[in-house]
Design a protein around this motif. Sequence first.
Motif, PDB file in Angstrom:
ATOM      1  N   LYS B   5     -62.594 -11.085 -65.290  1.00 18.42           N
ATOM      2  CA  LYS B   5     -61.565 -10.333 -64.554  1.00 18.42           C
ATOM      3  C   LYS B   5     -60.991  -9.322 -65.529  1.00 18.42           C
ATOM      4  CE  LYS B   5     -59.329 -14.064 -63.200  1.00 18.42           C
ATOM      5  NZ  LYS B   5     -59.383 -15.329 -62.467  1.00 18.42           N
ATOM      6  N   TYR B   6     -60.756  -8.113 -65.081  1.00 16.87           N
ATOM      7  CA  TYR B   6     -60.123  -7.160 -65.968  1.00 16.87           C
ATOM      8  C   TYR B   6     -59.087  -6.364 -65.197  1.00 16.87           C
ATOM      9  CZ  TYR B   6     -62.704  -3.300 -63.908  1.00 16.87           C
ATOM     10  OH  TYR B   6     -63.197  -2.380 -63.043  1.00 16.87           O
ATOM     11  N   LYS B   7     -58.167  -5.802 -65.959  1.00 14.77           N
ATOM     12  CA  LYS B   7     -57.142  -4.960 -65.330  1.00 14.77           C
ATOM     13  C   LYS B   7     -56.827  -3.866 -66.330  1.00 14.77           C
ATOM     14  CE  LYS B   7     -52.313  -5.348 -64.227  1.00 14.77           C
ATOM     15  NZ  LYS B   7     -51.199  -6.043 -63.677  1.00 14.77           N
ATOM     16  N   THR B   8     -56.791  -2.647 -65.886  1.00 16.42           N
ATOM     17  CA  THR B   8     -56.484  -1.555 -66.810  1.00 16.42           C
ATOM     18  C   THR B   8     -55.152  -0.930 -66.449  1.00 16.42           C
ATOM     19  OG1 THR B   8     -57.673   0.016 -65.433  1.00 16.42           O
ATOM     20  CG2 THR B   8     -58.897  -1.003 -67.197  1.00 16.42           C
ATOM     21  N   GLN B   9     -54.443  -0.515 -67.498  1.00 20.37           N
ATOM     22  CA  GLN B   9     -53.157   0.137 -67.271  1.00 20.37           C
ATOM     23  C   GLN B   9     -53.111   1.373 -68.134  1.00 20.37           C
ATOM     24  OE1 GLN B   9     -50.754  -3.317 -68.338  1.00 20.37           O
ATOM     25  NE2 GLN B   9     -49.683  -3.088 -66.423  1.00 20.37           N
ATOM     26  N   LEU B  10     -52.649   2.443 -67.544  1.00 20.43           N
ATOM     27  CA  LEU B  10     -52.575   3.696 -68.271  1.00 20.43           C
ATOM     28  C   LEU B  10     -51.187   3.843 -68.877  1.00 20.43           C
ATOM     29  CD1 LEU B  10     -54.337   6.132 -68.830  1.00 20.43           C
ATOM     30  CD2 LEU B  10     -53.394   7.207 -66.814  1.00 20.43           C
ATOM     31  N   PHE B  11     -51.148   4.386 -70.084  1.00 19.75           N
ATOM     32  CA  PHE B  11     -49.874   4.599 -70.761  1.00 19.75           C
ATOM     33  C   PHE B  11     -49.231   5.880 -70.248  1.00 19.75           C
ATOM     34  CE2 PHE B  11     -47.028   3.625 -74.095  1.00 19.75           C
ATOM     35  CZ  PHE B  11     -46.605   4.820 -74.663  1.00 19.75           C
ATOM     36  N   ASP B  12     -47.984   5.768 -69.827  1.00 17.34           N
ATOM     37  CA  ASP B  12     -47.287   6.944 -69.304  1.00 17.34           C
ATOM     38  C   ASP B  12     -46.270   7.407 -70.335  1.00 17.34           C
ATOM     39  OD1 ASP B  12     -46.083   8.905 -67.837  1.00 17.34           O
ATOM     40  OD2 ASP B  12     -45.676   7.655 -66.091  1.00 17.34           O
ATOM     41  N   LYS B  13     -46.448   8.635 -70.833  1.00 10.52           N
ATOM     42  CA  LYS B  13     -45.547   9.106 -71.898  1.00 10.52           C
ATOM     43  C   LYS B  13     -44.133   9.317 -71.380  1.00 10.52           C
ATOM     44  CE  LYS B  13     -48.466  12.309 -73.599  1.00 10.52           C
ATOM     45  NZ  LYS B  13     -49.868  12.053 -73.974  1.00 10.52           N
ATOM     46  N   ASN B  14     -43.997   9.559 -70.102  1.00 12.38           N
ATOM     47  CA  ASN B  14     -42.665   9.837 -69.544  1.00 12.38           C
ATOM     48  C   ASN B  14     -41.770   8.612 -69.615  1.00 12.38           C
ATOM     49  OD1 ASN B  14     -43.713  12.317 -68.921  1.00 12.38           O
ATOM     50  ND2 ASN B  14     -44.361  11.678 -66.864  1.00 12.38           N
ATOM     51  N   ILE B  15     -42.322   7.462 -69.264  1.00 12.25           N
ATOM     52  CA  ILE B  15     -41.482   6.259 -69.305  1.00 12.25           C
ATOM     53  C   ILE B  15     -41.758   5.437 -70.560  1.00 12.25           C
ATOM     54  CG2 ILE B  15     -41.230   6.089 -66.804  1.00 12.25           C
ATOM     55  CD1 ILE B  15     -43.439   3.979 -66.819  1.00 12.25           C
ATOM     56  N   ASN B  16     -42.678   5.926 -71.400  1.00  8.24           N
ATOM     57  CA  ASN B  16     -43.011   5.256 -72.668  1.00  8.24           C
ATOM     58  C   ASN B  16     -43.426   3.801 -72.472  1.00  8.24           C
ATOM     59  OD1 ASN B  16     -43.384   5.828 -75.387  1.00  8.24           O
ATOM     60  ND2 ASN B  16     -41.561   4.694 -75.963  1.00  8.24           N
ATOM     61  N   ASP B  17     -44.127   3.574 -71.385  1.00 12.86           N
ATOM     62  CA  ASP B  17     -44.606   2.209 -71.145  1.00 12.86           C
ATOM     63  C   ASP B  17     -45.876   2.319 -70.304  1.00 12.86           C
ATOM     64  OD1 ASP B  17     -43.042  -0.883 -69.993  1.00 12.86           O
ATOM     65  OD2 ASP B  17     -44.838  -0.470 -71.178  1.00 12.86           O
ATOM     66  N   TYR B  18     -46.499   1.206 -70.122  1.00  9.84           N
ATOM     67  CA  TYR B  18     -47.726   1.214 -69.330  1.00  9.84           C
ATOM     68  C   TYR B  18     -47.383   1.120 -67.849  1.00  9.84           C
ATOM     69  CZ  TYR B  18     -50.228   0.537 -73.675  1.00  9.84           C
ATOM     70  OH  TYR B  18     -50.746   0.696 -74.922  1.00  9.84           O
ATOM     71  N   LEU B  19     -48.061   1.917 -67.055  1.00 11.13           N
ATOM     72  CA  LEU B  19     -47.873   1.866 -65.616  1.00 11.13           C
ATOM     73  C   LEU B  19     -48.372   0.530 -65.097  1.00 11.13           C
ATOM     74  CD1 LEU B  19     -49.332   5.375 -64.790  1.00 11.13           C
ATOM     75  CD2 LEU B  19     -46.944   4.729 -64.634  1.00 11.13           C
ATOM     76  N   PRO B  20     -47.694  -0.031 -64.102  1.00  7.30           N
ATOM     77  CA  PRO B  20     -48.139  -1.333 -63.592  1.00  7.30           C
ATOM     78  C   PRO B  20     -49.543  -1.287 -63.006  1.00  7.30           C
ATOM     79  CG  PRO B  20     -46.326  -0.451 -62.273  1.00  7.30           C
ATOM     80  CD  PRO B  20     -46.465   0.433 -63.452  1.00  7.30           C
ATOM     81  N   SER B  21     -49.873  -0.208 -62.343  1.00  4.26           N
ATOM     82  CA  SER B  21     -51.246  -0.089 -61.846  1.00  4.26           C
ATOM     83  C   SER B  21     -51.653   1.361 -61.912  1.00  4.26           C
ATOM     84  CB  SER B  21     -51.347  -0.609 -60.414  1.00  4.26           C
ATOM     85  OG  SER B  21     -50.660   0.241 -59.537  1.00  4.26           O
ATOM     86  N   SER B  22     -52.893   1.580 -62.252  1.00  3.84           N
ATOM     87  CA  SER B  22     -53.320   2.969 -62.424  1.00  3.84           C
ATOM     88  C   SER B  22     -54.500   3.259 -61.535  1.00  3.84           C
ATOM     89  CB  SER B  22     -53.709   3.207 -63.885  1.00  3.84           C
ATOM     90  OG  SER B  22     -52.808   2.548 -64.733  1.00  3.84           O
ATOM     91  N   PRO B  23     -54.264   3.788 -60.387  1.00  5.59           N
ATOM     92  CA  PRO B  23     -55.405   4.123 -59.523  1.00  5.59           C
ATOM     93  C   PRO B  23     -56.159   5.307 -60.099  1.00  5.59           C
ATOM     94  CG  PRO B  23     -53.355   4.894 -58.549  1.00  5.59           C
ATOM     95  CD  PRO B  23     -52.975   4.131 -59.777  1.00  5.59           C
ATOM     96  N   GLY B  24     -57.384   5.427 -59.750  1.00  3.31           N
ATOM     97  CA  GLY B  24     -58.152   6.572 -60.212  1.00  3.31           C
ATOM     98  C   GLY B  24     -58.936   6.298 -61.475  1.00  3.31           C
ATOM     99  N   ILE B  25     -58.669   5.199 -62.104  1.00  4.84           N
ATOM    100  CA  ILE B  25     -59.465   4.870 -63.286  1.00  4.84           C
ATOM    101  C   ILE B  25     -60.462   3.804 -62.897  1.00  4.84           C
ATOM    102  CG2 ILE B  25     -59.392   3.915 -65.596  1.00  4.84           C
ATOM    103  CD1 ILE B  25     -56.770   5.054 -65.991  1.00  4.84           C
ATOM    104  N   GLY B  26     -61.695   4.030 -63.209  1.00  2.00           N
ATOM    105  CA  GLY B  26     -62.696   3.024 -62.892  1.00  2.00           C
ATOM    106  C   GLY B  26     -63.339   2.519 -64.160  1.00  2.00           C
ATOM    107  N   MET B  27     -63.883   1.344 -64.076  1.00  2.00           N
ATOM    108  CA  MET B  27     -64.600   0.797 -65.229  1.00  2.00           C
ATOM    109  C   MET B  27     -65.996   0.419 -64.777  1.00  2.00           C
ATOM    110  SD  MET B  27     -62.829   0.576 -68.043  1.00  2.00           S
ATOM    111  CE  MET B  27     -62.372  -0.715 -69.112  1.00  2.00           C
ATOM    112  N   HIS B  28     -66.958   0.854 -65.577  1.00  2.00           N
ATOM    113  CA  HIS B  28     -68.338   0.494 -65.259  1.00  2.00           C
ATOM    114  C   HIS B  28     -68.702  -0.742 -66.050  1.00  2.00           C
ATOM    115  CE1 HIS B  28     -72.465   1.227 -64.035  1.00  2.00           C
ATOM    116  NE2 HIS B  28     -72.812   0.912 -65.265  1.00  2.00           N
ATOM    117  N   VAL B  29     -69.166  -1.754 -65.357  1.00  2.00           N
ATOM    118  CA  VAL B  29     -69.494  -3.019 -66.009  1.00  2.00           C
ATOM    119  C   VAL B  29     -71.003  -3.145 -66.114  1.00  2.00           C
ATOM    120  CG1 VAL B  29     -69.350  -5.527 -65.826  1.00  2.00           C
ATOM    121  CG2 VAL B  29     -67.424  -4.126 -65.120  1.00  2.00           C
ATOM    122  N   LEU B  30     -71.482  -3.427 -67.326  1.00  2.00           N
ATOM    123  CA  LEU B  30     -72.922  -3.568 -67.540  1.00  2.00           C
ATOM    124  C   LEU B  30     -73.169  -4.899 -68.226  1.00  2.00           C
ATOM    125  CD1 LEU B  30     -75.590  -1.835 -67.441  1.00  2.00           C
ATOM    126  CD2 LEU B  30     -75.227  -1.438 -69.839  1.00  2.00           C
TER     127      LEU B  30
END
Lengths: 207, 175
Positions: B5-30
């Motif tokens: 299971k994985y979960k990715t979070q993007l760092f937002d410079k505006n709030i200086n923290d990681y966004l709870p969920s970041s749509p639009g980012i995908g991960m390719h699993v091989l």
Amino acid sequence: ELSICVYTFITICLASVMGGEMTFELPDNERQCFFESVDKGVEATLEFQVITGGHYDVDMELTAPNGRVVYKDVKKQYDSVTWTSDEKGIIKFCFSNEFSTFTHKVVYFDLDIGNEDPLAKTGDTQATAMTMLESGAVNVHEQLKIILDLQTHHRLREAQGRGHAEDLNERVFLWSMGQTIIILIIGVGQVLVLRSFFTDRKPRGRA
Amino acid sequence: MVVGKYKTQLFDKNINDYLPSSPGIGMHVLIRDPENNVILSKTYQAEGRFTFTSHSPGEHTICLYSNTTKWFMGGKLRVHLDIQVGEHANDYEQIKSKDKLSELQLRVRQLLDQVQQITKEQNYQRFREMRFRDTSESTNRRVFYWALAQLAILAVTGFWQMRHLKSFFEAKKLV
């Protein structure tokens, strides 16, 4: 492009608590960091072992949530750190292969945080005393966990030995090939050089 | 069986923290098996779950690639990764409710799974020991036959050298 490649042996156990174990590849001249969140006052253990690569050593640094360096050592093949966290936060531990010029290392680490969660949440919140049978079963469970942990270490040592043996085998093969070529080159070269000694000058009678 | 299971979070410079969920980012699993064949190659979203069952013993490789460059230019991406293998992939809550087991029965079921895992590990070690023994014997054989071959090559080369030089000197009327 970010890529994380982890090797997984099919019987790696990931504890049901926070933390876990992983085997990953650390390329040369690189540093790889992992993070995990911990609560205050929880005892945690991190152990690592280098499986393949070079002199089987790696640098490791473990930082507590407040920035204090809990553990820092260089060129270790295997080590184990146990500490209790002073505060809630995110710990960071980094493995560094920056001293190596071209050997990739495969590193295994196991992070164990706190005690195990109960098997399945029961509906009632009050704790009932366990029967002899239940506590016996929990005992067996703990022992089996120890066995599985020992098996993991054995598997890692076996992988290390096997990697070394296969490396040796390949080196013997390549060196034999190389030596044959060198012998042939020298053999033919000697004759050619000797011939050149006698072709430029007038042939003189020599015994 | 392996569950990841994985979960990715993007760092937002505006709030200086990681966004709870970041749509639009995908991960390719091989995922590759010990013979380097691809078992699974699929792209998931920012949060995903993948499973596979191993058919041969040995080192499988799990790779995660991000398929966007949105987080470059000084950005950070936090990836939560949880890989569970074998009996740890079992969800005992689910087993308890499906088979209607009591606490003790569930615990015994867990013990059975653990013992099964130990047995699998032992079989794996037996397979590995065989491979190791084969490799060692192959090295031993190679060293032996190669030493013999080298002797032969040296003898043949020396013999050829002498013959060639003799005919060379005879042609040059030196001998």
